[in-house]
Design a protein around this motif. Sequence first.
Motif, PDB file in Angstrom:
ATOM      1  N   GLY A 111      -8.727  53.634  30.818  1.00 51.38           N
ATOM      2  CA  GLY A 111      -9.870  53.248  30.483  1.00 51.38           C
ATOM      3  C   GLY A 111     -11.285  53.992  31.138  1.00 51.38           C
ATOM      4  N   ASP A 112     -10.965  54.636  32.022  1.00 47.24           N
ATOM      5  CA  ASP A 112     -12.099  55.320  33.010  1.00 47.24           C
ATOM      6  C   ASP A 112     -11.917  56.810  32.625  1.00 47.24           C
ATOM      7  OD1 ASP A 112     -12.823  53.223  34.326  1.00 47.24           O
ATOM      8  OD2 ASP A 112     -11.277  53.478  36.096  1.00 47.24           O
ATOM      9  N   LEU A 113     -11.151  57.373  31.624  1.00 49.96           N
ATOM     10  CA  LEU A 113     -11.260  58.816  31.313  1.00 49.96           C
ATOM     11  C   LEU A 113     -12.464  58.850  30.456  1.00 49.96           C
ATOM     12  CD1 LEU A 113      -7.650  59.157  29.843  1.00 49.96           C
ATOM     13  CD2 LEU A 113      -8.621  59.967  32.031  1.00 49.96           C
ATOM     14  N   ASN A 114     -13.091  59.897  30.728  1.00 49.09           N
ATOM     15  CA  ASN A 114     -14.614  60.342  30.154  1.00 49.09           C
ATOM     16  C   ASN A 114     -14.308  60.517  28.635  1.00 49.09           C
ATOM     17  OD1 ASN A 114     -15.624  60.576  32.793  1.00 49.09           O
ATOM     18  ND2 ASN A 114     -15.147  62.790  32.898  1.00 49.09           N
ATOM     19  N   ALA A 115     -13.168  60.755  28.011  1.00 52.20           N
ATOM     20  CA  ALA A 115     -13.305  61.240  26.736  1.00 52.20           C
ATOM     21  C   ALA A 115     -13.461  59.856  25.763  1.00 52.20           C
ATOM     22  CB  ALA A 115     -11.865  61.601  26.512  1.00 52.20           C
ATOM     23  N   TRP A 116     -13.163  58.751  26.281  1.00 48.03           N
ATOM     24  CA  TRP A 116     -13.641  57.612  25.483  1.00 48.03           C
ATOM     25  C   TRP A 116     -14.931  57.427  25.021  1.00 48.03           C
ATOM     26  CZ3 TRP A 116      -9.296  55.983  23.159  1.00 48.03           C
ATOM     27  CH2 TRP A 116      -8.109  56.169  23.796  1.00 48.03           C
ATOM     28  N   SER A 117     -15.958  58.122  25.973  1.00 51.22           N
ATOM     29  CA  SER A 117     -17.406  57.742  25.730  1.00 51.22           C
ATOM     30  C   SER A 117     -17.767  58.322  24.394  1.00 51.22           C
ATOM     31  CB  SER A 117     -18.315  58.473  26.782  1.00 51.22           C
ATOM     32  OG  SER A 117     -19.912  58.412  26.530  1.00 51.22           O
ATOM     33  N   GLU A 118     -18.610  57.537  23.534  1.00 55.05           N
ATOM     34  CA  GLU A 118     -19.106  57.971  22.281  1.00 55.05           C
ATOM     35  C   GLU A 118     -20.018  59.059  22.299  1.00 55.05           C
ATOM     36  OE1 GLU A 118     -19.379  55.072  19.088  1.00 55.05           O
ATOM     37  OE2 GLU A 118     -18.700  53.615  20.553  1.00 55.05           O
ATOM     38  N   GLU A 119     -20.728  59.205  23.549  1.00 58.34           N
ATOM     39  CA  GLU A 119     -21.878  59.921  23.981  1.00 58.34           C
ATOM     40  C   GLU A 119     -21.184  61.565  24.164  1.00 58.34           C
ATOM     41  OE1 GLU A 119     -24.130  58.358  26.836  1.00 58.34           O
ATOM     42  OE2 GLU A 119     -24.833  56.762  25.584  1.00 58.34           O
ATOM     43  N   ILE A 120     -20.027  61.463  24.454  1.00 55.77           N
ATOM     44  CA  ILE A 120     -19.355  62.890  24.821  1.00 55.77           C
ATOM     45  C   ILE A 120     -18.327  63.320  23.678  1.00 55.77           C
ATOM     46  CG2 ILE A 120     -17.589  64.206  26.285  1.00 55.77           C
ATOM     47  CD1 ILE A 120     -18.355  61.955  28.660  1.00 55.77           C
ATOM     48  N   ALA A 121     -18.807  64.797  23.258  1.00 53.66           N
ATOM     49  CA  ALA A 121     -17.899  65.474  22.280  1.00 53.66           C
ATOM     50  C   ALA A 121     -16.740  65.569  22.727  1.00 53.66           C
ATOM     51  CB  ALA A 121     -18.750  66.500  21.819  1.00 53.66           C
ATOM     52  N   PRO A 122     -15.648  65.847  21.760  1.00 54.78           N
ATOM     53  CA  PRO A 122     -15.754  65.571  20.401  1.00 54.78           C
ATOM     54  C   PRO A 122     -15.679  64.182  19.858  1.00 54.78           C
ATOM     55  CG  PRO A 122     -13.558  65.813  20.922  1.00 54.78           C
ATOM     56  CD  PRO A 122     -14.194  66.191  22.282  1.00 54.78           C
ATOM     57  N   THR A 123     -16.584  63.830  18.608  1.00 51.22           N
ATOM     58  CA  THR A 123     -16.708  62.554  18.175  1.00 51.22           C
ATOM     59  C   THR A 123     -15.551  62.434  17.132  1.00 51.22           C
ATOM     60  OG1 THR A 123     -18.366  63.411  16.650  1.00 51.22           O
ATOM     61  CG2 THR A 123     -19.164  62.475  18.741  1.00 51.22           C
ATOM     62  N   ALA A 124     -15.421  61.156  16.574  1.00 52.06           N
ATOM     63  CA  ALA A 124     -14.396  60.708  15.892  1.00 52.06           C
ATOM     64  C   ALA A 124     -14.473  61.432  14.463  1.00 52.06           C
ATOM     65  CB  ALA A 124     -14.468  59.122  15.596  1.00 52.06           C
ATOM     66  N   GLY A 125     -13.200  61.997  14.167  1.00 54.64           N
ATOM     67  CA  GLY A 125     -13.326  62.523  13.034  1.00 54.64           C
ATOM     68  C   GLY A 125     -13.850  63.943  12.699  1.00 54.64           C
ATOM     69  N   THR A 126     -14.270  64.692  13.747  1.00 52.37           N
ATOM     70  CA  THR A 126     -14.840  66.006  13.607  1.00 52.37           C
ATOM     71  C   THR A 126     -13.853  67.090  13.444  1.00 52.37           C
ATOM     72  OG1 THR A 126     -14.879  66.040  16.255  1.00 52.37           O
ATOM     73  CG2 THR A 126     -16.771  65.465  15.046  1.00 52.37           C
ATOM     74  N   ALA A 127     -12.503  66.925  13.713  1.00 53.38           N
ATOM     75  CA  ALA A 127     -11.351  67.842  13.456  1.00 53.38           C
ATOM     76  C   ALA A 127     -10.287  67.180  12.900  1.00 53.38           C
ATOM     77  CB  ALA A 127     -10.878  68.303  14.608  1.00 53.38           C
ATOM     78  N   ARG A 128     -10.448  66.180  12.055  1.00 50.40           N
ATOM     79  CA  ARG A 128      -9.623  65.285  11.216  1.00 50.40           C
ATOM     80  C   ARG A 128      -9.474  65.954   9.671  1.00 50.40           C
ATOM     81  NH1 ARG A 128      -6.640  60.415  10.627  1.00 50.40           N
ATOM     82  NH2 ARG A 128      -6.370  59.804   8.808  1.00 50.40           N
ATOM     83  N   ARG A 129      -8.114  66.303   9.393  1.00 45.97           N
ATOM     84  CA  ARG A 129      -7.761  67.044   8.115  1.00 45.97           C
ATOM     85  C   ARG A 129      -7.486  65.551   7.217  1.00 45.97           C
ATOM     86  NH1 ARG A 129      -7.714  72.069   5.915  1.00 45.97           N
ATOM     87  NH2 ARG A 129      -6.342  72.130   4.068  1.00 45.97           N
ATOM     88  N   ASN A 130      -8.079  65.678   6.070  1.00 47.49           N
ATOM     89  CA  ASN A 130      -7.732  64.923   5.288  1.00 47.49           C
ATOM     90  C   ASN A 130      -6.344  64.500   4.709  1.00 47.49           C
ATOM     91  OD1 ASN A 130      -7.602  62.960   3.046  1.00 47.49           O
ATOM     92  ND2 ASN A 130      -8.939  64.011   1.660  1.00 47.49           N
ATOM     93  N   PRO A 131      -5.459  63.325   5.087  1.00 44.93           N
ATOM     94  CA  PRO A 131      -4.143  63.183   5.027  1.00 44.93           C
ATOM     95  C   PRO A 131      -3.790  63.706   3.644  1.00 44.93           C
ATOM     96  CG  PRO A 131      -4.968  61.550   6.218  1.00 44.93           C
ATOM     97  CD  PRO A 131      -6.323  62.138   5.557  1.00 44.93           C
ATOM     98  N   GLU A 132      -4.602  63.529   2.607  1.00 44.85           N
ATOM     99  CA  GLU A 132      -4.058  63.557   1.334  1.00 44.85           C
ATOM    100  C   GLU A 132      -4.038  65.226   1.052  1.00 44.85           C
ATOM    101  OE1 GLU A 132      -6.680  61.610  -1.272  1.00 44.85           O
ATOM    102  OE2 GLU A 132      -6.201  59.533  -0.576  1.00 44.85           O
ATOM    103  N   SER A 133      -4.655  65.976   1.717  1.00 48.50           N
ATOM    104  CA  SER A 133      -4.524  67.602   1.609  1.00 48.50           C
ATOM    105  C   SER A 133      -3.601  68.339   2.491  1.00 48.50           C
ATOM    106  CB  SER A 133      -5.947  68.305   1.921  1.00 48.50           C
ATOM    107  OG  SER A 133      -6.247  68.011   3.316  1.00 48.50           O
ATOM    108  N   VAL A 134      -2.742  67.303   2.976  1.00 50.77           N
ATOM    109  CA  VAL A 134      -1.838  68.050   4.226  1.00 50.77           C
ATOM    110  C   VAL A 134      -0.449  68.072   3.603  1.00 50.77           C
ATOM    111  CG1 VAL A 134      -0.843  67.970   6.327  1.00 50.77           C
ATOM    112  CG2 VAL A 134      -3.278  67.244   6.129  1.00 50.77           C
ATOM    113  N   THR A 135       0.400  69.190   3.401  1.00 45.77           N
ATOM    114  CA  THR A 135       1.528  69.292   2.968  1.00 45.77           C
ATOM    115  C   THR A 135       2.564  69.198   3.998  1.00 45.77           C
ATOM    116  OG1 THR A 135       0.835  70.582   1.389  1.00 45.77           O
ATOM    117  CG2 THR A 135       3.266  70.752   1.584  1.00 45.77           C
TER     118      THR A 135
END
Length: 243
Positions: A213-237
């Motif tokens: 719970g103390d890992l820095n990555a959980w902060s919403e103020e620290i990049a990357p933010t949610a979905g910024t490298a997410r591929r649309n599941p429907e487009s993945v083969t």
Amino acid sequence: MQGAEALLSGVSTATFSSYITILLVDRSFRRQKKNRRKKMRSAALRQLEGDLVSHLNFLVNMYIAASEEHPDKIPETYDDLFTDEFFKTVQYLDFSKEYPTARDSRFIRWFDYAESHLNGFQNAIDQAISQYSMWLDPEVVETLQEIRGSTFSGMVITASETDMMQLDKEMGYEREYTVFFGYEEFVEEHTNALLALVQEYEKSQDVELTEVGDLNAWSEEIAPTAGTARRNPESVTRPNRQE
């Protein structure tokens, strides 16, 4: 006879005293060796701690960047983090996407960042094994070697080192760069080995590992933010795997 008995008695007493002395010396030596092993084991864990925390942050970054939205609840333990939901989510991480960096304005992709991070983590493990293997339990050394040589790391590093994206471009080939789509088991194998290493820190009385719970990555103020490298599941083969 009395002289002989006195002599034998003296010899017996001396022998017994020597035996006790040997036992005490042996016990002292064993205690020192045990304390030395414990001290060196703690030194190995302490040396690797920063790199391990960095790697755990890296994995959380993968998870968040591949998530549809920022998690509304932070896991209480590392066991709670590495679940089927985690494995399912990170398979949608697109390594061709931009990885945000505050150090400079240079554009880097997830491939570049992941390769650099994983190579650094492997080097840290190599150094720890080289310096402390004789003081660590064989199971711990085996766990470190398993993490260091995981298929998880190998897949990302190989794809990045061969510059797969550039080769595809030159050949006019289009593909998705969701490296782990359909290969969730390799992510799970890697995190299972990490959990075994985390348990070594939990057993240690001298070295405390940063809680999940103390890992820095959980902060919403620290990049990357949610979905910024997410591929649309429907487009993945799903890959055509040949076992």
